[in-house]
Design a protein around this motif. Structure first.
Motif, PDB file in Angstrom:
ATOM      1  N   LEU A   4       0.832  -1.196   0.000  1.00 19.52           N
ATOM      2  CA  LEU A   4       0.000   0.000   0.000  1.00 19.52           C
ATOM      3  C   LEU A   4       0.871   1.253   0.000  1.00 19.52           C
ATOM      4  CD1 LEU A   4      -2.820   1.337   0.353  1.00 19.52           C
ATOM      5  CD2 LEU A   4      -2.400   1.225   2.799  1.00 19.52           C
ATOM      6  N   LYS A   5       1.912   1.240   0.797  1.00 13.35           N
ATOM      7  CA  LYS A   5       2.752   2.423   0.939  1.00 13.35           C
ATOM      8  C   LYS A   5       4.117   2.013   1.470  1.00 13.35           C
ATOM      9  CE  LYS A   5       2.708   6.942   3.123  1.00 13.35           C
ATOM     10  NZ  LYS A   5       1.989   7.852   4.008  1.00 13.35           N
ATOM     11  N   SER A   6       5.155   2.637   0.948  1.00 15.10           N
ATOM     12  CA  SER A   6       6.500   2.469   1.486  1.00 15.10           C
ATOM     13  C   SER A   6       6.903   3.764   2.162  1.00 15.10           C
ATOM     14  CB  SER A   6       7.498   2.166   0.373  1.00 15.10           C
ATOM     15  OG  SER A   6       7.481   0.813   0.061  1.00 15.10           O
ATOM     16  N   VAL A   7       7.353   3.652   3.389  1.00 10.51           N
ATOM     17  CA  VAL A   7       7.758   4.822   4.157  1.00 10.51           C
ATOM     18  C   VAL A   7       9.274   4.761   4.301  1.00 10.51           C
ATOM     19  CG1 VAL A   7       7.510   6.073   6.318  1.00 10.51           C
ATOM     20  CG2 VAL A   7       5.572   4.803   5.395  1.00 10.51           C
ATOM     21  N   ASN A   8       9.950   5.712   3.688  1.00 11.39           N
ATOM     22  CA  ASN A   8      11.401   5.774   3.750  1.00 11.39           C
ATOM     23  C   ASN A   8      11.781   6.685   4.909  1.00 11.39           C
ATOM     24  OD1 ASN A   8      14.126   5.942   3.369  1.00 11.39           O
ATOM     25  ND2 ASN A   8      14.001   6.376   1.182  1.00 11.39           N
ATOM     26  N   THR A   9      12.019   6.100   6.055  1.00 12.76           N
ATOM     27  CA  THR A   9      12.316   6.901   7.242  1.00 12.76           C
ATOM     28  C   THR A   9      13.737   7.432   7.244  1.00 12.76           C
ATOM     29  OG1 THR A   9      12.862   4.898   8.441  1.00 12.76           O
ATOM     30  CG2 THR A   9      10.637   5.747   8.694  1.00 12.76           C
ATOM     31  N   GLU A  10      14.648   6.776   6.548  1.00  9.52           N
ATOM     32  CA  GLU A  10      16.027   7.252   6.560  1.00  9.52           C
ATOM     33  C   GLU A  10      16.213   8.473   5.675  1.00  9.52           C
ATOM     34  OE1 GLU A  10      19.231   4.667   6.307  1.00  9.52           O
ATOM     35  OE2 GLU A  10      18.437   3.268   7.781  1.00  9.52           O
ATOM     36  N   ARG A  11      15.465   8.580   4.598  1.00  9.48           N
ATOM     37  CA  ARG A  11      15.605   9.740   3.736  1.00  9.48           C
ATOM     38  C   ARG A  11      14.939  10.952   4.361  1.00  9.48           C
ATOM     39  NH1 ARG A  11      12.408  12.302   0.244  1.00  9.48           N
ATOM     40  NH2 ARG A  11      10.829  10.715   0.412  1.00  9.48           N
ATOM     41  N   PRO A 161      -4.848   1.412   7.202  1.00  8.65           N
ATOM     42  CA  PRO A 161      -5.996   0.511   7.405  1.00  8.65           C
ATOM     43  C   PRO A 161      -5.787  -0.448   8.571  1.00  8.65           C
ATOM     44  CG  PRO A 161      -5.413   0.608   5.090  1.00  8.65           C
ATOM     45  CD  PRO A 161      -4.354   1.376   5.830  1.00  8.65           C
ATOM     46  N   ARG A 162      -6.896  -0.853   9.163  1.00 12.22           N
ATOM     47  CA  ARG A 162      -6.862  -1.644  10.389  1.00 12.22           C
ATOM     48  C   ARG A 162      -6.178  -2.999  10.221  1.00 12.22           C
ATOM     49  NH1 ARG A 162     -11.278  -2.043  14.784  1.00 12.22           N
ATOM     50  NH2 ARG A 162     -11.236   0.137  14.236  1.00 12.22           N
ATOM     51  N   ASN A 163      -6.439  -3.695   9.158  1.00  5.51           N
ATOM     52  CA  ASN A 163      -5.914  -5.053   8.992  1.00  5.51           C
ATOM     53  C   ASN A 163      -4.688  -5.105   8.092  1.00  5.51           C
ATOM     54  OD1 ASN A 163      -7.916  -6.143  10.613  1.00  5.51           O
ATOM     55  ND2 ASN A 163      -9.346  -6.245   8.908  1.00  5.51           N
ATOM     56  N   CYS A 164      -3.867  -4.098   8.135  1.00  8.51           N
ATOM     57  CA  CYS A 164      -2.667  -4.113   7.306  1.00  8.51           C
ATOM     58  C   CYS A 164      -1.494  -4.733   8.075  1.00  8.51           C
ATOM     59  CB  CYS A 164      -2.325  -2.709   6.819  1.00  8.51           C
ATOM     60  SG  CYS A 164      -1.816  -1.570   8.094  1.00  8.51           S
ATOM     61  N   PHE A 173      10.019   1.165   6.294  1.00  8.58           N
ATOM     62  CA  PHE A 173       9.117   0.032   6.359  1.00  8.58           C
ATOM     63  C   PHE A 173       8.043   0.172   5.287  1.00  8.58           C
ATOM     64  CE2 PHE A 173       7.774   3.152   9.506  1.00  8.58           C
ATOM     65  CZ  PHE A 173       6.438   3.345   9.211  1.00  8.58           C
ATOM     66  N   SER A 174       7.414  -0.966   4.950  1.00 11.74           N
ATOM     67  CA  SER A 174       6.364  -1.005   3.945  1.00 11.74           C
ATOM     68  C   SER A 174       5.062  -1.427   4.600  1.00 11.74           C
ATOM     69  CB  SER A 174       6.714  -1.988   2.828  1.00 11.74           C
ATOM     70  OG  SER A 174       7.897  -1.600   2.185  1.00 11.74           O
ATOM     71  N   ILE A 175       3.970  -0.830   4.156  1.00 12.70           N
ATOM     72  CA  ILE A 175       2.628  -1.180   4.635  1.00 12.70           C
ATOM     73  C   ILE A 175       2.023  -2.123   3.591  1.00 12.70           C
ATOM     74  CG2 ILE A 175       0.412  -0.307   5.384  1.00 12.70           C
ATOM     75  CD1 ILE A 175       2.775   0.812   6.982  1.00 12.70           C
ATOM     76  N   LEU A 176       1.641  -3.323   4.021  1.00 15.64           N
ATOM     77  CA  LEU A 176       1.097  -4.339   3.127  1.00 15.64           C
ATOM     78  C   LEU A 176      -0.365  -4.608   3.443  1.00 15.64           C
ATOM     79  CD1 LEU A 176       4.058  -6.847   3.392  1.00 15.64           C
ATOM     80  CD2 LEU A 176       3.698  -5.161   1.609  1.00 15.64           C
ATOM     81  N   ILE A 177      -1.151  -4.880   2.393  1.00 16.23           N
ATOM     82  CA  ILE A 177      -2.555  -5.246   2.551  1.00 16.23           C
ATOM     83  C   ILE A 177      -2.755  -6.581   1.838  1.00 16.23           C
ATOM     84  CG2 ILE A 177      -4.916  -4.642   1.922  1.00 16.23           C
ATOM     85  CD1 ILE A 177      -4.194  -1.760   2.166  1.00 16.23           C
ATOM     86  N   SER A 178      -3.492  -7.482   2.486  1.00 18.17           N
ATOM     87  CA  SER A 178      -3.742  -8.779   1.867  1.00 18.17           C
ATOM     88  C   SER A 178      -4.788  -8.630   0.757  1.00 18.17           C
ATOM     89  CB  SER A 178      -4.219  -9.788   2.905  1.00 18.17           C
ATOM     90  OG  SER A 178      -5.418  -9.362   3.483  1.00 18.17           O
ATOM     91  N   ASP A 179      -4.592  -9.398  -0.284  1.00 18.23           N
ATOM     92  CA  ASP A 179      -5.515  -9.349  -1.443  1.00 18.23           C
ATOM     93  C   ASP A 179      -6.783 -10.095  -1.177  1.00 18.23           C
ATOM     94  OD1 ASP A 179      -3.795  -7.816  -2.896  1.00 18.23           O
ATOM     95  OD2 ASP A 179      -2.783  -9.553  -3.787  1.00 18.23           O
TER      96      ASP A 179
END
Length: 179
Positions: A4-11, A161-164, A173-179
């Motif tokens: 869903l989203k990748s969060v680049n915390t180091e940059r 989202p709640r179930n990510c 880190f990356s936010i993943l959602i199940s298909d």
């Protein structure tokens, strides 16, 4: 699963910037704690528990990192601890979870050290007169400043989202959602 989203915390928040913000929060917390102590008590500072508080200052950083690992104990097979050296002299521990973990478990592992250490320090302050020890007040404010990067991550995860699921990446880190 899809990303869903990748969060680049180091940059976005590199180590030097996070360290400076943590230091500023530590100083602000120190000022507020000392002002509150002087507002509620008019006693002089004592040196009775300085050694205990100094040992706590030395042990708070590794304890904080170990509590992150303890909170994610169910996923311990994917936990990796790396040591880095910053500013040429300061050793830092990085705790990374190389497995997919539910969002709420990740948030719990981020907030667990702050809650547990704060409750213990405030409990010690109530049982013993540690509020008269200046090093203990410094310990409490260092703990608050040290927890700032955890709250940055929690804020970024809170409105997902709640179930990510969260997957720790090399630079964030990356936010993943199940298909």
């Amino acid at each position: 699963m899809r990303c869903l989203k990748s969060v680049n915390t180091e940059r976005r928040d590199e180590f030097n910037r996070r360290f400076l913000k943590s230091l500023l929060i530590w100083l602000a917390a120190l000022c507020i704690i000392f002002l509150a102590r002087n507002f509620f008590t008019h006693d002089d500072f004592s040196t009775k528990y300085n050694l205990l508080a100094f040992i706590g200052l030395l042990l708070i950083y590794p304890l904080h990192k170990m509590l992150h690992i303890l909170a994610a104990w169910k996923y311990r097979a994917g936990v990796a601890v790396h040591f880095k050296r910053h500013f040429y002299i300061m050793p830092c521990m990085q705790v990374r979870i190389h497995r997919i973990i539910p969002k709420w478990r990740y948030i719990a592992s981020l907030i667990f050290p702050f809650v547990l250490i704060s409750v213990c320090l405030i409990g010690l302050m109530v049982v013993y007169p540690l509020y008269n020890t200046p090093i203990f007040l410094i310990l409490l404010s260092v703990h608050i400043g040290m927890s700032y990067p955890d709250f940055i991550h929690i804020r970024k995860l809170w409105h997902m989202p709640r179930n990510c699921f969260v997957e720790d990446a090399e630079r964030g880190f990356s936010i993943l959602i199940s298909d």
